[in-house]
Scaffold this motif. Structure first.
Motif, mmCIF file in Angstrom:
data_model
loop_
_atom_site.group_PDB
_atom_site.id
_atom_site.type_symbol
_atom_site.label_atom_id
_atom_site.label_comp_id
_atom_site.label_asym_id
_atom_site.label_seq_id
_atom_site.Cartn_x
_atom_site.Cartn_y
_atom_site.Cartn_z
ATOM 1 N N SER A 169 0.696 -1.157 0.063
ATOM 2 C CA SER A 169 0.101 0.124 -0.012
ATOM 3 C C SER A 169 0.739 1.227 -0.146
ATOM 4 O O SER A 169 2.110 1.076 0.220
ATOM 5 N N TYR A 170 0.455 2.387 -0.429
ATOM 6 C CA TYR A 170 0.831 3.779 -0.335
ATOM 7 C C TYR A 170 -0.191 4.852 -0.092
ATOM 8 O O TYR A 170 -1.247 4.481 -0.484
ATOM 9 N N ALA A 171 0.055 5.862 0.608
ATOM 10 C CA ALA A 171 -0.899 6.862 0.742
ATOM 11 C C ALA A 171 0.190 8.264 0.577
ATOM 12 O O ALA A 171 1.270 8.514 0.442
ATOM 13 N N VAL A 172 -0.770 9.237 0.147
ATOM 14 C CA VAL A 172 -0.283 10.623 -0.074
ATOM 15 C C VAL A 172 -0.886 11.639 0.437
ATOM 16 O O VAL A 172 -2.332 11.796 0.441
ATOM 17 N N LEU A 173 -0.146 12.499 1.537
ATOM 18 C CA LEU A 173 -0.769 13.433 2.297
ATOM 19 C C LEU A 173 -0.436 14.957 1.836
ATOM 20 O O LEU A 173 0.590 15.096 1.200
#
Length: 327
Positions: A104-108
């Motif tokens: 998984s990955y996320a962008v804040l």
């Protein structure tokens, strides 16, 4: 000889003289006498007033980070609460934490000022979000941060398990933390102040630096043109167990995963972990990424055969020796 004055004229003269003499004191009082000075008014009472309190700077406005993009499973913890899955668009505040699971990955984002990409197996907590300062704590994993120049925004990333801090006012950099005191920074744009053990180095675009346990940041060096990744593959092409120890070495501070499973590296870039395999043919892929943005992938094919050997049948006649017994 003058004629004697008449008594009437003498009386008139005396009356006029008496009138003049009587008027002298009055004229002196009216025209020549200075009046005594007027008494000064009593002083006004002194009223003691409390000094005004010192002016205090108004607190800086608090900002929020938003989860702009999510791939796979991303979880958030509010304060000391439990971890729970989130969706894009949710806001993060100081004391919140966010983590990305394997694959998984996320962008804040913080408006148009800051953007943080979290790779798989990464956990960060938010410590400060104001108009002038954003501060995160990187517990483990790897993040890539972009800070828009000229916004008067200072961005800091602290590393758990170390006193290392990366700070910038504009640019793009990647930071990794293995959670055991090895922290690395690579700068793609602008420059970053990298601090640890009382030492400060400036990591400019195209450079990288590393902090090892108990040591300050290394002198910045140019990002290499390729990434080292060496593997210790099994000598036999066929295994009899459905698991294998994957071990090797890469550049310190790199992010390693085997078939999506995150494998931590030590201060020299070494890694080792047992991974499950399936029966039959397997292709094992190992992927590494450095803080300089370099990537390397290796793969290895092998077979897993856990079928027990066939039962051995013994011919009873093999024990019958046709030769006569010895005398």
């Amino acid at each position: 000889m003058d004629a004697p004055r008449s008594p009437r004229r003498t009386v008139r003269f005396l009356i006029a003289l008496a009138a003049i003499l009587a008027a002298l004191p009055l004229g002196y009082f009216l025209f020549l006498h200075e009046p005594p000075p007027a008494a000064a008014p009593p002083p006004a009472p002194v009223v003691e007033r409390e000094a005004p309190p010192p002016q205090q700077r108004p607190p800086e406005a608090q900002r929020v980070l938003k989860l702009e993009e999510i791939h796979g499973t991303v979880e958030v913890r509010r304060g000391n609460g439990e971890w729970h899955a989130v969706r894009p668009g949710e806001s993060l505040h100081p004391s919140d934490a966010v983590r990305t699971l394997e694959g998984s990955y996320a962008v804040l984002v913080n408006g148009e000022t800051v953007e943080v990409r979290m790779e798989a197996g990464t956990e960060v907590s938010i410590e400060a979000l104001t108009d002038t300062l954003s501060r995160l704590m990187l517990a483990n994993g790897m993040t890539t941060t972009r800070v828009k120049p000229g916004t008067r925004q200072t961005f800091e990333v602290r590393a758990a398990g170390s006193d290392a801090v990366a700070r910038t006012e504009g640019g793009r950099f990647t930071m990794s933390n293995n959670g055991a005191g090895t922290v690395a920074v690579g700068t793609q744009e602008g420059e970053v102040a990298f601090i640890g053990q009382g030492k400060v180095v400036i990591v400019r675009a195209g450079q990288q630096s590393i902090v090892r346990p108990g040591r300050g940041p290394s002198d910045p060096t140019p990002i290499p043109t390729s990434l080292l990744l060496k593997m210790n593959w099994p000598a036999r092409p066929t295994l009899t167990r459905r698991q294998m120890v994957v071990s090797g070495q890469t550049e310190p501070g790199s992010h390693v995963d085997v078939e999506g499973r995150i494998i931590p590296t030590d201060e020299e870039g070494r890694f080792s972990q047992t991974v499950p395999l399936g029966e039959g043919r397997n292709t094992v892929r190992v992927h590494a990424r450095s803080v300089g943005g370099l990537r390397q992938e290796l793969k290895h094919e092998l077979n897993v055969d856990t079928t027990p050997p066939s039962r051995v049948t013994v011919d009873p006649g093999m024990w019958n020796d046709p030769r006569p017994d010895s005398q």
